[in-house]
Design a protein around this motif. Structure first.
Motif, PDB file in Angstrom:
ATOM      1  N   UNK A 136       0.820  -1.208   0.000  1.00 34.85           N
ATOM      2  CA  UNK A 136       0.000   0.000   0.000  1.00 34.85           C
ATOM      3  C   UNK A 136       0.856   1.262   0.000  1.00 34.85           C
ATOM      4  N   UNK A 137       2.106   1.109   0.385  1.00 32.06           N
ATOM      5  CA  UNK A 137       3.027   2.248   0.405  1.00 32.06           C
ATOM      6  C   UNK A 137       3.928   2.284  -0.825  1.00 32.06           C
ATOM      7  N   UNK A 138       3.812   1.280  -1.677  1.00 30.88           N
ATOM      8  CA  UNK A 138       4.683   1.217  -2.846  1.00 30.88           C
ATOM      9  C   UNK A 138       6.114   0.899  -2.496  1.00 30.88           C
ATOM     10  N   UNK A 139       6.320   0.157  -1.399  1.00 32.88           N
ATOM     11  CA  UNK A 139       7.665  -0.186  -0.936  1.00 32.88           C
ATOM     12  C   UNK A 139       7.904  -1.679  -1.147  1.00 32.88           C
ATOM     13  N   UNK A 140       8.954  -2.017  -1.868  1.00 32.67           N
ATOM     14  CA  UNK A 140       9.240  -3.413  -2.190  1.00 32.67           C
ATOM     15  C   UNK A 140      10.180  -4.031  -1.162  1.00 32.67           C
ATOM     16  N   UNK A 141       9.784  -4.008   0.116  1.00 34.00           N
ATOM     17  CA  UNK A 141      10.666  -4.525   1.158  1.00 34.00           C
ATOM     18  C   UNK A 141       9.882  -4.830   2.418  1.00 34.00           C
ATOM     19  N   UNK A 142      10.480  -5.674   3.267  1.00 34.30           N
ATOM     20  CA  UNK A 142      10.017  -5.877   4.637  1.00 34.30           C
ATOM     21  C   UNK A 142      10.823  -4.925   5.522  1.00 34.30           C
ATOM     22  N   UNK A 143      10.147  -4.222   6.402  1.00 35.50           N
ATOM     23  CA  UNK A 143      10.817  -3.234   7.250  1.00 35.50           C
ATOM     24  C   UNK A 143      10.458  -3.511   8.694  1.00 35.50           C
TER      25      UNK A 143
END
Length: 443
Positions: free
Chosen positions: A398-405
């Motif tokens: 939903x944030x357009x982030x391609x990662x686990x944070x």
């Protein structure tokens, strides 16, 4: 990065991939620092609601506080000026809001520092190709190194690359590179947006920990009193449990979506109330583009997971809490743009019912999230007699982030050790408020 670099911490991780000439230049500077940081340095860490936009070496310690952003207080310049900086393991470049106009209540005034110097655009540091700058650093009209950085919330800031003396406790560090930012801030409050800076702590060549030549640092965040400790160097204390270590993931070739200077670890699974979620291993590993890496990030408040993994966790948590928690019942409400599992909890209720522990599994180590760390009371949100409390995991898609944070909210009461020499992250459960007391920080 995150919605602390998504909303609360308006900062996203800033990535530097410097040319070899810059690395050599920085390393030569670092050798000059080695004699200045020979004593233990510990800082008290604090946590502040930051408005959006706005070696083997003896240890060093600082106190800190946490909530939306972890902050630490330092001194910069000659004579020293007090500054407050966000502790960010997801970023590289340190920067300060710098005074531009007379009378403006901004943080750092370079005019009043005799040790302040601006970096010319002819400097190798300025000419280096880095991913930290959305566009390459350039020359301003007076031939100084002009830098611009952008964040995930589409805000940006720009200013001049500079150098000045930093002081932590009794340790002085001459000639630290940082960005002196003076335009492009986004905030509802002109003054509030200039009340902080950022202490970049990733593995990049210009990060604070690299410039200071520290091979190891640790922090511990209390879940009770919004305080904690940041420690540079070895953490060998009899009261500290042995750490479980998870190796950092290394990628040697450049990939478009992989941050090679982040503290990236291997995600191996999730348990909810002891039940292991059925997840394909491939979705927990970076793909051929680098998308899907797992980053430990003190600059993000909460934890964000790729869509399919988030959905599996959300569904299982819903199933196990259906009789103990009341859903919000508003499909249009999404906290911070990525957290869509929220509940109604009576304003008169103290605490939560028994909740299933969520365990994040990494190669060689685990992080358990339980009780009050699983839900977050959204400030100001009320539905009749109830407050709105949201699940503290969000959907990266939903944030357009391609990662686990992995955000700092879920690192509470964990001793988090970052070992740059052996390329690993250590975890140990500990009462961080007691750790701060034992270390004599008197928080």
């Amino acid at each position: 990065m995150g919605n602390s670099k998504f909303h609360q911490k308006y900062l996203i991780f800033l990535i530097f991939l410097l040319l070899q000439i810059c690395s050599v230049f920085v390393q030569s500077k670092q050798s000059n620092h080695s004699s200045t940081l020979s004593n233990t340095v510990m800082f008290a860490l604090k946590a502040q609601q930051i408005p959006p936009g706005s070696i083997r070496r003896p240890a060093s310690k600082l106190p800190f506080h946490h909530n939306v952003s972890l902050t630490v207080s330092l001194l910069v310049g000659t004579p020293p000026q007090p500054v407050t900086m966000v502790l960010d393991t997801g970023s590289e470049l340190c920067w300060l809001h710098c005074k531009k106009n007379p009378g403006l209540n901004s943080l750092f005034d370079p005019v009043h520092s005799t040790s302040y110097s601006r970096i010319p655009c002819s400097s190798p540091t300025c000419r280096a190709r880095t991913r930290d700058f959305t566009i390459p650093a350039s020359c301003d009209p007076i031939k100084l190194c002009h830098v611009l950085v952008s964040y995930a919330d589409f805000s940006s800031m720009e200013g001049t690359l500079a150098m000045d003396n930093f002081k932590m406790g009794e340790s002085s560090m001459p000639g630290v590179f940082f960005g002196c930012m003076d335009q492009g801030f986004s905030s509802s409050s002109e003054t509030d947006s200039r009340t902080t800076g950022l202490l970049g702590m990733n593995r990049g060549s210009l990060s604070f920990v690299t410039q200071m030549n520290y091979p190891k640092f640790s922090y511990c965040i209390s879940g009770q009193d919004a305080s904690g400790v940041l420690l540079f160097g070895e953490a060998n204390f009899a009261w500290l449990k042995p750490r479980s270590y998870t190796p950092m993931v290394k990628v040697t070739s450049p990939l478009p979506y992989f941050d090679r200077v982040a503290y990236s670890v291997q995600f191996e699974g999730i348990k909810v109330g002891g039940k292991l979620l059925t997840l394909p291993k491939s979705i927990l590993q970076p793909d051929h583009t680098g998308a899907g890496q797992t980053m430990v990030d003190s600059g993000t408040q909460f934890t964000f997971l790729l869509g399919p993994v988030y959905t599996a966790l959300k569904n299982e948590f819903l199933a196990q809490t259906r009789t103990t928690l009341k859903e919000l019942g508003d499909p249009n409400y999404v906290f911070q743009g990525a957290m869509d599992l929220c509940y109604r909890v009576p304003l008169t209720q103290k605490g939560y019912p028994v909740l299933p522990t969520v365990t994040l599994m990494f190669q060689g180590a685990e992080m358990s999230v339980s009780a009050e760390r699983l839900l977050y009371r959204v400030p100001g949100e009320v539905r009749g007699p109830d407050g709105v409390h949201c699940f503290t995991f969000g959907n990266s898609d939903l944030l357009g982030v391609e990662a686990y944070i992995i955000g700092h909210h879920h690192q509470q009461n964990m001793w988090m050790e970052f070992d740059l020499v052996q390329s690993r992250v250590g975890l140990a459960e500990v009462r961080c408020d007691l750790a701060s007391q034992r270390l004599g920080l008197g928080l």
